[in-house]
Design an enzyme around this catalytic site. Structure first.
Site, PDB file in Angstrom:
ATOM      1  N   ASN A  80       0.880  -1.170   0.000  1.00 20.71           N
ATOM      2  CA  ASN A  80       0.000   0.000   0.000  1.00 20.71           C
ATOM      3  C   ASN A  80       0.915   1.216   0.000  1.00 20.71           C
ATOM      4  OD1 ASN A  80      -1.452   2.308   0.872  1.00 20.71           O
ATOM      5  ND2 ASN A  80      -3.032   1.029   1.799  1.00 20.71           N
ATOM      6  N   GLU A  92      -3.843   1.957  -2.869  1.00 21.20           N
ATOM      7  CA  GLU A  92      -3.881   3.402  -2.592  1.00 21.20           C
ATOM      8  C   GLU A  92      -2.916   4.170  -3.486  1.00 21.20           C
ATOM      9  OE1 GLU A  92      -5.408   5.351   0.969  1.00 21.20           O
ATOM     10  OE2 GLU A  92      -4.390   3.770   2.075  1.00 21.20           O
ATOM     11  N   TYR A 145      -7.696  -3.647  -2.209  1.00 18.66           N
ATOM     12  CA  TYR A 145      -7.722  -2.635  -1.149  1.00 18.66           C
ATOM     13  C   TYR A 145      -9.085  -2.718  -0.461  1.00 18.66           C
ATOM     14  CZ  TYR A 145      -7.538   1.875   1.215  1.00 18.66           C
ATOM     15  OH  TYR A 145      -7.577   2.867   2.150  1.00 18.66           O
ATOM     16  N   ASP A 164      -4.049  -4.832   1.019  1.00 17.93           N
ATOM     17  CA  ASP A 164      -4.355  -4.251   2.323  1.00 17.93           C
ATOM     18  C   ASP A 164      -5.748  -4.738   2.701  1.00 17.93           C
ATOM     19  OD1 ASP A 164      -5.068  -2.718   4.476  1.00 17.93           O
ATOM     20  OD2 ASP A 164      -4.636  -0.784   3.533  1.00 17.93           O
ATOM     21  N   ASP A 189       2.736   4.748   4.985  1.00 22.71           N
ATOM     22  CA  ASP A 189       2.455   4.221   6.333  1.00 22.71           C
ATOM     23  C   ASP A 189       2.414   2.688   6.336  1.00 22.71           C
ATOM     24  OD1 ASP A 189       0.149   4.575   4.825  1.00 22.71           O
ATOM     25  OD2 ASP A 189      -0.996   5.569   6.409  1.00 22.71           O
ATOM     26  N   HIS A 190       2.456   2.067   5.147  1.00 24.95           N
ATOM     27  CA  HIS A 190       2.546   0.596   5.029  1.00 24.95           C
ATOM     28  C   HIS A 190       3.927   0.220   4.480  1.00 24.95           C
ATOM     29  CE1 HIS A 190      -1.922  -0.327   5.187  1.00 24.95           C
ATOM     30  NE2 HIS A 190      -1.942   0.973   4.991  1.00 24.95           N
TER      31      HIS A 190
END
Length: 292
Positions: free
Chosen positions: A7, A34, A124, A167, A265-266
């Site tokens: 992601n 994303e 996602y 994700d 953030d992933h």
DNA sequence: ATGTCATACATGGTATGA
């Protein structure tokens, strides 16, 4: 051969970092989530110069999934049968967006491709937002529709090497939830309903990474120093059918990609597979084991 | 600590989503 999911939280912000990582780690196929852009906004050239083909499913600044692959991709599917929609139609996308069986506009959350013998999906899963939010019901319906498709795909071909990568926005085990702002059983990602929706994929597909990498998170919120405190979540998974799992020779979670300048953030989740255990329809540009 | 990011918009700060 190495297959990964990541992601990326906006490919336009992250493409340099992503392409560097693909080359450094010798990744053959990457499922991205994303991407947060339309196909015409995707930084295609950076990937093509590095030797990757692209397939993209993106409608606007939200969601969006894609594949980068060194190998040819065929049988491209944007979404799956019975996938529900959510929210309002996106301006300017009326022609391509489509409507789910619930009468709501479809989002860009699923992309299926065939690479050699492998059937791969970049997924996602909806976040859910909160247990009271309509988005949570959307999440559960979306997972159930995906599960129904998975059963149908494997009914049609029980030997299909299928991987559902992405994700999942579910932390299946208590040890997968290390963020104290989530309460076991009473927050999204760890509610009984979401975990049941995830568990419903067994025995069709199973996590092929956890047996090799039993510990560790794949996501840490940007807020409150979650990474520095290692208060993360394990929510990114590569779920493989039996035929896919039989080819897996290694796995890794690339925690260091959460460090440095402007990280997502992933972090990436990777599996190594041995293509010689498959039917053998790949191009001959991977490292085939030598037999003497 | 209602924190931090990314993005759109008859923009230049605010709303939205995660």
């Amino acid at each position: 051969m190495r297959i990964a999911t990541w992601n990326v939280n906006s490919i336009r912000t992250r493409f340099g970092r992503v392409v560097d990582w693909l080359q450094r780690e010798d990744i053959d196929v990457l499922a991205m989530q994303e991407i947060k852009c339309r196909p015409d906004q995707f930084p295609i050239e950076a990937f093509e110069q590095a030797g990757y083909h692209l397939e993209i499913n993106g409608l606007n600044q939200w969601n969006g999934v894609a594949f980068a692959s060194r190998h040819e991709m065929t049988d491209v599917a944007r979404g799956f049968d019975g996938m529900p929609g959510f929210g309002k139609p996106i301006k300017g996308q009326e022609e391509v967006q489509g409507t789910g069986p619930n009468g709501l506009p479809l989002e860009a959350r699923a992309l299926g491709v065939t690479v050699g013998d492998l059937r791969l999906w970049s997924l996602y899963v909806p976040n859910g937002r909160s247990l009271e939010d309509p988005h949570l019901e959307y999440k559960l319906d979306w997972l159930q529709a995906l599960r129904n498709n998975t059963e149908a795909w494997l009914d049609e071909d029980p030997e299909l090497p299928l991987a559902l990568m992405g994700d999942w926005n579910v932390a299946p085990l208590d040890a997968d939830m290390g963020d104290p702002s989530f309460v076991l059983g009473r927050s999204t990602h760890v509610s009984p309903a979401e975990r049941a929706a995830f568990e419903a994929f067994a025995p069709l597909v199973a996590d092929v990474v956890r047996p090799i990498v039993p510990e560790g998170y794949t996501f840490w919120d940007y807020k409150a120093g979650r990474f520095q405190k290692d208060e993360g979540m394990r929510i990114d998974f590569i779920m493989g059918s039996e035929a896919f799992a039989d080819t897996v020779t290694g796995a890794s979670i690339h925690r260091d990609e959460r460090r440095g300048d402007a990280p997502s953030d992933h972090v990436p989740v990777v599996v190594d597979i041995d293509p010689s255990l498959l039917g053998g329809t790949f191009e001959d540009d991977y490292d085939r084991p030598m037999v003497f």
